[in-house]
Motif scaffolding. Structure first.
Motif: not given
Lengths: 149, 301
Positions: B47, B50, B52, B56, B105, B125, B140, B195
């Motif tokens: 996470f 990458s 995220c 987000h 992804v 990804y 997640l 990533q």
């Protein structure tokens, strides 16, 4: 012909210089960031082991960071000196729209600088973690309020 | 005449059928994930690497682990808004299975079979390992849920036809790595290309929004407004590998200027990775070849 061409060229140069004239307030605020960068460089060089640790020089650099943090900022950020209004700055208009947040983040730099001031003379290994904290306070502002190059 | 018309109709029907077939969403084979179990702690690393949360998290929020979305990504095609990927069952991805995340992804396809816009970097990804995706799913699902609905994208015709993204994928979707590397650079390549999706901003795009891989990491206009995203290629970047690694850790350039813009979020992520991983990324960056000459005239993203 040659002469008039030269005159035009000179005039054009003068005009560009006049246009590129950066307001004093902008130069002043960029100057304070340069003083920060210079002193962070001294501390960072010692933290990374590229420069031999010297307690006195480290303390002086940290003291200078605190000194910069105490400069009153209001005069350095007049309205209309954002990147959309003038050349020569990367300061985003969002600064003036979120002034309370910007002031709080400037305060966070001051806190981090004070922590460095208390630690820098105590040994080489004290610098690294405080560099991280100061870097974090720089990022905190630059992620939203400064345009990329 | 009538015969020609018949032929034309037949050709049109075939054309549409082929078009639909070609642009149909491709999915991951469910068996690949049937026996994998995700590990939350390992997923946190995936996470972070990458990035995220960098897109987000709620704009301006202190807690960057509430992934309710809302961050705006302006582009030539319209403005995209990062969706809610928190574990809320209706607003987020709380009712997803691991295979749904894998399709999202690795294939850029929603559970309902719609194409996602490539503002979501599934073209990076898609190079991730299945285990990393399974771990990411576990992590997640461990984050706090938030019921804020996702904001619809503000994208005009014809880009608002999701099916047309099947055509984009035909042209640009690739799970092959861009750079050939020796074994000792593979970890760095995985972090960069699979990533951290560095190329999404550092590589210029063509008119259709595909990355120009001949100018890989050669720098590009800032998609979100003023300025440019700097080149990482050796014709421009003069930093040493140590400089790159220290920048990724501390946010300081060799001149002790500080990181800014969206890259500040990226540095926040890299600062939480291991020193080995930062060194691996730096080694990959220093191995980049100089780009081919810019022939496009403009790299308008």
């Amino acid at each position: 012909m040659k002469k008039s061409f030269a005159t035009v060229a000179v005039l054009a140069t003068l005009a560009t210089t006049a246009m590129a004239e950066v307001p004093q307030a902008v130069k002043a605020r960029q100057g304070q960031f340069n003083i920060m960068a210079l002193n962070l460089g001294i501390l960072g060089g010692m933290a990374k082991g590229q420069v031999e640790y010297n307690a006195e020089a480290a303390q002086a650099a940290a003291d200078s960071l605190v000194a910069v943090s105490m400069i009153h900022q209001t005069a350095l950020w007049p309205e209309g000196t954002d990147a959309d209004s003038i050349e020569g700055t990367r300061a985003l208009p969002a600064i003036w729209a979120n002034i309370d947040d910007v002031v709080a983040k400037w305060g966070a730099f001051g806190e981090a600088a004070k922590a460095m001031q208390a630690a820098a003379g105590q040994g080489q290994d004290q610098i690294g973690p405080n560099m991280g904290a100061i870097g974090g306070s720089c990022k905190g502002c630059h992620d939203t309020y400064r345009a990329p190059q | 005449m009538r015969r020609i018309l018949k032929l034309l109709v037949a050709a049109a029907v075939i054309g549409v059928a082929v078009g639909l077939w070609l642009t149909a969403p491709d999915r991951v084979a469910p068996e690949r994930f049937a026996s994998l179990s995700g590990d939350v702690a390992a997923g946190e690393k995936v996470f972070t690497a990458s990035g995220c949360a960098s897109c987000h998290h709620v704009p301006g929020a202190e807690d960057k682990l509430i992934l309710a979305g809302g961050m705006a990504f302006p582009s030539d095609f319209g403005t995209f808004y990062a969706p809610n990927i928190s574990p809320d069952p209706s607003a987020g991805i709380g009712d997803w299975k691991v295979i749904d995340l894998a399709n999202a992804v690795m294939k850029g396809v929603s559970p309902k079979g719609q194409h996602y816009y490539p503002a979501f970097p599934y073209n990076a990804y898609n190079k991730m390992t299945d285990q990393d995706v399974a771990d990411l799913f576990a992590y997640l699902q461990s984050l706090p849920a938030d019921a804020t609905p996702s904001k619809p994208h503000d994208v005009g015709f014809p880009f608002n036809i999701r099916r047309s993204l099947g055509g984009w994928k035909l042209l640009f979707f690739s799970d092959d790595y861009v750079m050939d590397v020796p074994a000792d650079l593979e970890r760095g390549r995985y972090l960069v290309e699979a990533q951290a999706h560095c190329a999404e901003c550092h590589t210029p795009r063509n008119a259709l929004g595909g990355l120009d891989t001949s100018r890989w990491m050669a720098g590009a206009p800032n998609p979100s407004g003023k300025g440019t995203i700097p080149a990482l290629t050796p014709d421009k970047l003069t930093w040493s590998a140590e400089d790159v690694a220290y920048y990724l850790e501390s946010g300081f350039t060799p001149e002790y200027d500080s990181v800014g813009g969206h890259m500040a979020e990226v540095v926040d992520n890299f600062a939480h990775l291991s020193a080995e991983d930062r060194a691996a990324v730096a080694a990959y960056v220093k191995a980049l070849p100089a780009p081919k000459a810019d022939t496009s005239g403009s790299s308008s993203y």
